[in-house]
Design an enzyme around this catalytic site. Structure first.
Site, mmCIF file in Angstrom:
data_model
loop_
_atom_site.group_PDB
_atom_site.id
_atom_site.type_symbol
_atom_site.label_atom_id
_atom_site.label_comp_id
_atom_site.label_asym_id
_atom_site.label_seq_id
_atom_site.Cartn_x
_atom_site.Cartn_y
_atom_site.Cartn_z
ATOM 1 N N GLU A 98 0.778 -1.229 0.000
ATOM 2 C CA GLU A 98 0.000 0.000 0.000
ATOM 3 C C GLU A 98 0.815 1.288 0.000
ATOM 4 O O GLU A 98 0.367 2.305 -0.523
ATOM 5 C CB GLU A 98 -0.935 0.000 1.221
ATOM 6 N N SER A 476 -50.469 -30.717 37.105
ATOM 7 C CA SER A 476 -50.227 -31.204 38.461
ATOM 8 C C SER A 476 -48.926 -30.687 39.061
ATOM 9 O O SER A 476 -48.682 -30.866 40.254
ATOM 10 C CB SER A 476 -50.214 -32.737 38.480
#
Length: 802
Positions: A98, A476
């Site tokens: 770069e 239950s």
């Protein structure tokens, strides 16, 4: 003749004077204009000092208690790498690709800018070029991506400012952590993980060079989607590194020979717990806002990885077992392919059918009467024998399937797309995606920590979290709360209540309510211990009527159940209200921890990306041995059941497991487990609510849109196996604990038929537990005959029944 010389010289002098003045004038204007333009542009530019405290977008990370990664949230994948941890060779690769003059220029590369300018004059096109790493930092952090002359000028100004305030290493670090490198990877840390499954310090030189080729064009030079171009770009960068003396000739030759090895590595998720992850995500957004997903928070949960794995496995196994009991619903699709179809064609057809839960799609290649040949998605070609398909009798309805299994060649055809899963022996077996749903939640009874939670078969198929969102009738499973209140009101475990038919008539609608036991039978006078062990409905209704509806409702609230989910009717005794599995888990921890109401919690601590503590949980704990010191102390959870009543209830619930509806749990071989099954009308919901001193676990099974599960699909058959599969793994690290008998508990002989006190010589003598002061006499004053209700009593109840 007149001499022209002096006039000519005067004219030239005047011209020179004019040009000098004009030059000075226009230069002044140009300089002034440039200065004013610079001032105008510079005034709009951001403060460069922000870069010293820049907050990169980092995903929210969720971890288990043992720091296993559960999930990451946020669109951008980023793993920040500190300046001193950036590998030298990796940095050199990016500089070579770069900005090879990075360490020598002042932020702008004049040669590069001139080259880009000449290119513009020659072609008339604005092309990328001339941007240094510093200029890219300026653009990426402060500017928009639009390509304009004004943006480029701003970029140059910012780059010069950045260079004046930050060191080269600081600039390079910002660049390498910010740059986009394809496949949602931002920065070198994320790219290393995504392309190579490595940390940056593990990358080879050629892998670093491959990554360095990405900023220029993340798609065009991507090693996964375009490996040929990526290889050329990588080799170019390696040669640049050699020419810049970052590599010697030997290193260059070795790296150029290496093939492209990049491939997509999924997020490094270490623990599969998506329902947990979503709960955390919701909490973080609610508490800290949407930005919390990209602020780098680390959230550590209370989930134990081994228990979470056991919970997911238990739930999926139980759902498959239920599903297989009800028959084979058919193939997923017919591909149209014949036996001679190519492997590529087969894989292409299977791609549309992904993995769901434990199942994978497979295509039938060949069939005969004893077996089938399959190609499983992403797996080997395999053979499925008849014994792995015997469950596949054709589904008719929830209560019926074909009388016998068909042979493989009658059941399937070449080209059929089916599902398979690995059985417990590791062999493939025929499968299907369960239509039924389920949930499992497990808490630490001492402080309420969620140690495991699974909200469904497959989160990616249904994100609905049944563990926390599904409000279903507990059936239950509510009865222990009723029985707790009964003991507090003076009833004993030897109290006898008549199990006989009851009919209630609503005088306004003339509707009848005829509650029954699950068996449809009636058993006459029944002691409370037997009534809970066998889950006798009619005893529970009579018990509720005698105690009072509102009293029991208040007890349910003290167990953590929301008041609006508790019906003020006699049907409350049968669990006709509603509760989520998490709410039931909280209620049952009261029995597990000695009588204290804890607050379930999931997040133990939250940290910033840098490790700074943001929040930490300090749960109130159950302390059964702390005595009177609990009063007013915020460290401890409130006591809601006395030690003696809780001990009696634990005895009852252990009896349910040893000899009652939960007897299957005896396969665990432990004496410290207890619990209660729950089954609702028409078997629409199946529950098992169980615990040991170390863990509470609730399992639920049912359809999301309530409908009958089928004949015989009770809590004992459908939900209890899930609980067993979980607890047999979860309790391995916990030694068996013996209950400590609190003061004021007596063990006496009673007659098992009458409930009266008796002697050890009585042939029907059994031992029973009593609280001091609540021991029945020779004629049990607490024995109640409720075979018939008086008109007055019954009418008093009618108004609140329906």
């Amino acid at each position: 003749m007149t001499n022209p010389g002096p006039k000519k010289r005067s004219f030239l002098k005047n011209c020179l004077r004019f040009l000098t003045i004009a030059s000075i004038f226009f230069t002044t204007i140009a300089v002034t204009g440039t200065f004013l333009f610079y001032q105008r542009v510079a005034s709009d530019l951001p403060d460069i000092s922000q870069l010293r405290e820049v907050q990169l977008q980092v995903p929210l990370a969720v971890y288990s208690e043992d720091e296993q990664l559960i999930a990451q949230f946020g669109k951008k994948k980023r793993i920040p790498i500190s300046e001193n941890r950036i590998p030298k060779k990796l940095a050199e690769a990016f500089i070579s690709a770069e900005d090879h003059r990075f360490f020598s220029h002042p932020g702008i590369d004049y040669k590069g800018l001139i080259r880009a300018g000449i290119q513009l004059i020659r072609t008339g096109e604005k092309r990328q070029g001339g941007s240094t790493i510093t200029m890219q930092v300026a653009r990426n952090f402060f500017l928009s991506p639009e390509k304009t002359y004004l943006r480029k000028i701003k970029e140059i100004i910012l780059a010069l400012e950045i260079e004046s305030q930050l060191s080269k290493q600081e600039i390079l670090s910002l660049y390498l952590n910010k740059i986009y490198l394809g496949h949602r990877a931002y920065g070198i840390g994320a790219a290393a993980q995504i392309y190579y499954g490595k940390t940056v310090d593990q990358l080879t030189t050629e892998e670093g060079a491959m990554m360095a080729g990405l900023p220029k064009a993340p798609s065009r030079f991507n090693p996964v989607t375009n490996p040929e171009r990526a290889l050329k770009r990588r080799n170019y960068i390696l040669n640049r590194m050699h020419s810049l003396q970052y590599l010697d000739q030997k290193e260059l030759d070795q790296t150029l020979e290496q093939p492209v090895t990049a491939r997509i590595h999924s997020d490094s998720i270490e623990l599969h717990a998506p329902y947990i992850a979503e709960l955390v995500r919701q909490k973080m957004v609610e508490k800290f806002g949407p930005d919390s997903l990209t602020s780098g928070y680390k959230v550590y949960t209370t989930v134990k990885s081994d228990l979470q794995i056991a919970a997911r496995s238990a739930l999926r196994r139980a759902l498959h077992e239920y599903d297989e009991r009800h028959g084979f619903r058919g193939i997923e699709a017919q591909s149209g392919l014949v036996e001679t179809a190519s492997e590529n064609d087969i894989m292409e057809r299977l791609k549309g059918f992904g993995k769901v839960g434990d199942t994978l799609p497979a295509l039938v290649r060949e069939v005969n009467k004893d077996s089938i040949d399959l190609r499983v998605l992403g797996k080997e070609r395999t053979h499925l024998t008849k014994d792995k398909m015997t469950w596949a009798r054709k589904y008719i309805n929830q209560n019926e399937r074909e009388a016998s299994a068909r042979s493989p060649n009658q059941l399937l055809s070449v080209g059929d797309i089916i599902r398979v899963r690995k059985g417990r022996t590791g062999n493939w077996r025929l499968a299907q995606i369960p239509e039924v749903s389920g949930a499992l939640v497990s808490l630490n009874p001492t402080d309420g920590a969620m140690v495991a939670l699974v909200g469904g078969y497959d989160f990616y198929r249904s994100k609905y979290n049944r563990a926390t969102q599904a409000k279903r009738q507990p059936g239950s499973g509510f009865k222990p709360i009723l029985f707790t209140k009964a003991l507090e009101e003076g009833f004993t475990l030897s109290t006898v209540i008549n199990d006989a038919p009851i009919v209630y008539m609503n005088p306004w609608t003339e509707e009848e309510w005829r509650p029954q036991n699950y068996s449809g039978k009636y058993y006459g006078p029944t002691r409370l211990r037997i009534a809970l062990r066998k889950s006798r409905n009619l005893v529970s209704i009579r018990l509720l009527r005698q105690i009072g509806i509102e009293k029991v409702a208040q007890t349910a609230i003290s167990f953590g159940l929301p008041t609006d989910q508790i019906p003020r009717t006699l049907s409350m005794a049968l669990g006709s209200g509603s509760a989520t599995p998490l709410q039931m888990a909280r209620a049952y921890t009261v029995f597990a921890n000695g009588g204290f109401l804890i607050e379930p919690y999931l997040v133990s601590r939250i940290e910033t990306l840098g490790g700074e503590l943001v929040e930490e949980a300090f749960p109130r704990i159950a302390c059964p041995h702390c005595g009177d010191s609990l009063s007013g102390n915020n460290m401890f959870a409130p006591r809601v059941v006395s030690p003696r009543v809780n001990y009696l209830m634990t005895s009852l619930l252990q009896d349910v497991v040893r000899r009652g509806t939960g007897v299957r749990a005896n396969r665990l071989g432990r004496k410290d487990i207890a619990g209660k099954t729950g089954t609702t009308n028409e078997q629409r919901d199946a529950w098992f609510n169980g615990f040991s001193p170390a863990l509470t676990a609730i399992t639920w099974l049912g359809f999301d849109s309530p409908k009958p599960l089928g004949k015989g699909e009770t809590g004992s058959r459908a939900a209890l196996p899930m609980w067993i599969y979980y607890m047999e793994k979860a309790l391995k690290g916990f030694p068996e604990e013996k209950s400590q008998v609190p003061k004021g508990i007596e063990t006496l002989y009673i007659n098992q038929s009458s409930g009266f006190l008796t002697s050890a010589s009585d042939p029907e003598a059994v031992q029973e537990l009593f609280r001091e002061g609540f021991v029945p006499g020779q004629r049990n004053s607490e024995t109640v005959d409720t075979n018939r209700l008086s008109d007055e009593t019954e009418n008093d109840q009618l108004e609140s029944l329906f």
